[in-house]
Structure formats: C-alpha cells, structure tokens
Design a protein around this motif. Structure first.
Motif, mmCIF file in Angstrom:
data_model
loop_
_atom_site.group_PDB
_atom_site.id
_atom_site.type_symbol
_atom_site.label_atom_id
_atom_site.label_comp_id
_atom_site.label_asym_id
_atom_site.label_seq_id
_atom_site.Cartn_x
_atom_site.Cartn_y
_atom_site.Cartn_z
ATOM 1 N N PHE A 155 -65.926 0.034 75.220
ATOM 2 C CA PHE A 155 -65.103 1.029 74.880
ATOM 3 C C PHE A 155 -65.403 2.197 75.569
ATOM 4 O O PHE A 155 -64.392 3.016 76.040
ATOM 5 C CB PHE A 155 -65.048 1.136 73.416
ATOM 6 C CG PHE A 155 -64.506 -0.065 72.631
ATOM 7 C CD1 PHE A 155 -63.622 -1.177 73.139
ATOM 8 C CD2 PHE A 155 -64.761 -0.434 71.299
ATOM 9 C CE1 PHE A 155 -63.078 -2.043 72.289
ATOM 10 C CE2 PHE A 155 -64.172 -1.304 70.681
ATOM 11 C CZ PHE A 155 -63.280 -2.437 71.345
ATOM 12 N N LEU A 156 -66.758 2.705 75.724
ATOM 13 C CA LEU A 156 -66.907 3.780 76.578
ATOM 14 C C LEU A 156 -66.418 3.865 77.712
ATOM 15 O O LEU A 156 -66.184 4.668 78.346
ATOM 16 C CB LEU A 156 -68.674 4.079 76.078
ATOM 17 C CG LEU A 156 -69.027 4.687 74.722
ATOM 18 C CD1 LEU A 156 -70.507 4.696 74.905
ATOM 19 C CD2 LEU A 156 -68.398 6.119 74.688
ATOM 20 N N ASP A 157 -66.547 2.522 78.465
ATOM 21 C CA ASP A 157 -66.309 2.316 79.745
ATOM 22 C C ASP A 157 -64.842 2.487 80.245
ATOM 23 O O ASP A 157 -64.408 3.005 81.163
ATOM 24 C CB ASP A 157 -66.565 0.961 80.402
ATOM 25 C CG ASP A 157 -68.119 0.855 80.458
ATOM 26 O OD1 ASP A 157 -68.739 1.945 80.561
ATOM 27 O OD2 ASP A 157 -68.683 -0.354 80.703
ATOM 28 N N HIS A 158 -64.037 1.985 79.144
ATOM 29 C CA HIS A 158 -62.609 1.916 79.140
ATOM 30 C C HIS A 158 -61.808 3.050 78.778
ATOM 31 O O HIS A 158 -60.432 3.212 79.040
ATOM 32 C CB HIS A 158 -61.996 0.581 78.731
ATOM 33 C CG HIS A 158 -62.646 -0.483 79.404
ATOM 34 N ND1 HIS A 158 -62.047 -0.970 80.952
ATOM 35 C CD2 HIS A 158 -63.529 -1.482 79.373
ATOM 36 C CE1 HIS A 158 -62.616 -2.079 81.116
ATOM 37 N NE2 HIS A 158 -63.487 -2.482 80.586
ATOM 38 N N ILE A 159 -62.373 3.548 77.484
ATOM 39 C CA ILE A 159 -61.336 4.463 76.766
ATOM 40 C C ILE A 159 -61.776 5.880 76.821
ATOM 41 O O ILE A 159 -62.811 6.159 76.683
ATOM 42 C CB ILE A 159 -61.489 4.252 75.188
ATOM 43 C CG1 ILE A 159 -61.228 2.625 74.845
ATOM 44 C CG2 ILE A 159 -60.629 5.292 74.251
ATOM 45 C CD1 ILE A 159 -61.067 2.270 73.439
ATOM 46 N N PRO A 160 -60.504 6.777 77.339
ATOM 47 C CA PRO A 160 -60.980 8.263 77.380
ATOM 48 C C PRO A 160 -60.788 8.928 76.183
ATOM 49 O O PRO A 160 -59.874 9.538 75.653
ATOM 50 C CB PRO A 160 -59.707 8.775 78.549
ATOM 51 C CG PRO A 160 -58.866 7.651 78.201
ATOM 52 C CD PRO A 160 -59.297 6.514 77.648
ATOM 53 N N HIS A 186 -59.016 12.254 75.712
ATOM 54 C CA HIS A 186 -57.736 12.540 75.857
ATOM 55 C C HIS A 186 -57.128 12.996 74.884
ATOM 56 O O HIS A 186 -57.529 12.722 73.858
ATOM 57 C CB HIS A 186 -57.010 11.026 76.400
ATOM 58 C CG HIS A 186 -55.566 11.213 76.835
ATOM 59 N ND1 HIS A 186 -54.427 11.719 75.817
ATOM 60 C CD2 HIS A 186 -55.021 11.072 78.006
ATOM 61 C CE1 HIS A 186 -53.426 11.635 76.495
ATOM 62 N NE2 HIS A 186 -53.511 11.146 77.828
ATOM 63 N N PRO A 187 -56.312 14.412 75.029
ATOM 64 C CA PRO A 187 -55.553 14.882 74.010
ATOM 65 C C PRO A 187 -54.694 14.322 73.182
ATOM 66 O O PRO A 187 -54.234 14.856 71.891
ATOM 67 C CB PRO A 187 -54.601 16.130 74.661
ATOM 68 C CG PRO A 187 -54.476 15.575 76.279
ATOM 69 C CD PRO A 187 -55.543 14.663 76.345
ATOM 70 N N ASN A 188 -54.078 13.054 73.358
ATOM 71 C CA ASN A 188 -53.290 12.350 72.510
ATOM 72 C C ASN A 188 -53.617 10.915 72.625
ATOM 73 O O ASN A 188 -52.807 10.146 73.051
ATOM 74 C CB ASN A 188 -51.646 12.478 72.618
ATOM 75 C CG ASN A 188 -50.808 11.973 71.878
ATOM 76 O OD1 ASN A 188 -51.270 11.537 70.630
ATOM 77 N ND2 ASN A 188 -49.665 11.844 72.080
ATOM 78 N N LEU A 189 -54.785 10.136 72.015
ATOM 79 C CA LEU A 189 -55.110 9.073 72.266
ATOM 80 C C LEU A 189 -54.650 8.418 71.006
ATOM 81 O O LEU A 189 -54.822 8.888 69.685
ATOM 82 C CB LEU A 189 -56.877 9.096 72.116
ATOM 83 C CG LEU A 189 -57.478 7.987 72.435
ATOM 84 C CD1 LEU A 189 -56.999 7.096 74.031
ATOM 85 C CD2 LEU A 189 -59.002 8.077 72.327
ATOM 86 N N VAL A 190 -53.817 7.233 71.224
ATOM 87 C CA VAL A 190 -53.261 6.731 69.960
ATOM 88 C C VAL A 190 -53.587 5.055 70.144
ATOM 89 O O VAL A 190 -53.518 4.434 71.079
ATOM 90 C CB VAL A 190 -51.660 6.693 70.197
ATOM 91 C CG1 VAL A 190 -51.108 5.939 69.151
ATOM 92 C CG2 VAL A 190 -51.299 8.096 70.148
ATOM 93 N N PHE A 191 -53.872 4.609 68.903
ATOM 94 C CA PHE A 191 -54.385 3.284 68.650
ATOM 95 C C PHE A 191 -53.231 2.369 68.225
ATOM 96 O O PHE A 191 -52.794 2.687 67.050
ATOM 97 C CB PHE A 191 -55.730 3.131 68.017
ATOM 98 C CG PHE A 191 -56.964 3.568 68.613
ATOM 99 C CD1 PHE A 191 -57.612 2.707 69.327
ATOM 100 C CD2 PHE A 191 -57.201 4.991 68.612
ATOM 101 C CE1 PHE A 191 -58.694 3.099 70.055
ATOM 102 C CE2 PHE A 191 -58.206 5.472 69.402
ATOM 103 C CZ PHE A 191 -59.078 4.331 70.076
ATOM 104 N N CYS A 192 -52.531 1.588 69.084
ATOM 105 C CA CYS A 192 -51.574 0.651 68.352
ATOM 106 C C CYS A 192 -52.041 -0.626 68.316
ATOM 107 O O CYS A 192 -52.321 -1.464 69.132
ATOM 108 C CB CYS A 192 -50.298 0.725 69.513
ATOM 109 S SG CYS A 192 -49.374 2.287 69.713
#
Length: 199
Positions: A29-34, A37-43
């Motif tokens: 997740f650390l490798d792939h998820i920024p 980011h100012p608007n990170l959304v988990f769908c």
C-alpha cells in the motif's frame, strides 16, 4: 465483483494467512497509494446480499470504525456501493472541487489456487465482470481479494462463498491500510525532524 484476477500487470500479491501479512501488505500500500493526496477516496464495491461479494462493503465498514483513518470511505454494509448506484456515485465524486484519487476495493473470482490472495495493482478494476455486468472502470489503484473459483455459475459461487473468508480478508485489508497510513505519517514526522535538526 471483479473477475480479472489473472490478467493484471505488475501486481503485488499475498495470501491473507501468510505470516506477517499485515506488515507486508502495508508495504504494498505504501508503494501504490499516495497518502499525501488532498482527496484520497476509498471505494469499497459490493453488496451485503451476497457472502462472496460482501468483501468490499465489509472492508468499508471496518475502515469507518478506525477513528485514526481519516479518509473518505464510500461503500459499507450499511450503505453499499454496487451495480445500481456505482455510476451515479462515481459521477458525484468527479464533481468535487478537488479531483479524487480513488482506491477501489472489490472481491473477485479466480482459480482454485488463488483463493485467499489479495492483489494490489495500479490502474482501475472493472466491477461486475465476474457476473457479466457492464460497469465503468473505477480507481487509480485496485485492491482485489480472490474469494472463490470463477468460470461457471458465478452468482451461485458468490452466494455459497464462506462469510468467514470475506470477513477475515476484509479485516486484513483494513488493518494493513491503517498500518500503511500510520507508517506514512511516521516517515513524514521523521523527515520533518531530520530537516529541523539539519537547520
């Protein structure tokens, strides 16, 4: 529900019962998820009406219970994100002042050897493929969990998937996301302290 378990590029894959799975998955997740980011959304995609397809909303519910996980969660057992509302909600997210960076989470079907695998890869997932539904791709990053065997009678397969499997996999994903977020914060703090000491 997504069926593309075997046709992805450069995936990071781990079995949900592997030793140290939460730590190792948090690395992915650390490798792939920024996380900055100012608007990170988990769908979290799926429905509570099917044990196999409940992986997404179950993960979403776990994440909403984590008070130190500050990001927007769309799709829970109480308010699922599924075939009937996916396009509408996706369009609403696109209208936000800051364009969202979407992490899409869904169950998928694969071969017998892949059951229990959690797959993380860049790019969207294609909800509904496993049950022959045409839905728009979603996500800048995809997290998929192989919950059962694909290729035949998909609806029945999803309905007969053990709830314990989706529960345990959802728990691993949510705990790993929380750990990745905390580890990201520690890096930021350590970097800030290092810069302060250099002054």
């Amino acid at each position: 529900m997504n069926s593309q378990a075997t046709t992805i590029q450069h995936p990071s894959t781990i079995y949900y019962k592997e030793t140290g799975v939460v730590w190792r998955l948090s690395n992915y997740f650390l490798d792939h998820i920024p996380f900055d980011h100012p608007n990170l959304v988990f769908c979290c995609i799926g429905t509570d009406r099917s044990t196999g397809d409940a992986l997404g909303p179950m993960t979403g519910s776990f994440l909403t219970q984590l008070v130190s996980f500050p990001f927007q969660i769309v799709g829970t057992l109480d308010n699922p994100l599924h075939a009937l509302n996916l396009e509408e909600i996706t369009e609403e997210l696109k209208k936000l002042p800051t364009s969202p960076y979407i992490i899409a989470i869904d169950a998928c079907l694969g071969n017998a050897n892949n059951i229990g695998q959690i797959i993380v890869h860049p790019g969207p997932l294609f909800p509904g493929k496993a049950v022959k539904k045409e839905l728009p791709p979603i996500g800048e990053v995809s997290i998929k969990a192989v919950v059962n065997i694909g290729g035949f009678m998909e609806y029945n397969v999803l309905q007969s998937t053990r709830l314990n499997l989706t529960f345990e996999m959802g728990k691993v994903i949510s705990r790993s996301l929380l750990l990745a977020w905390h580890r990201y914060n520690l890096k930021v703090v350590n970097k800030s302290n290092s810069n302060t000491n250099d002054d």
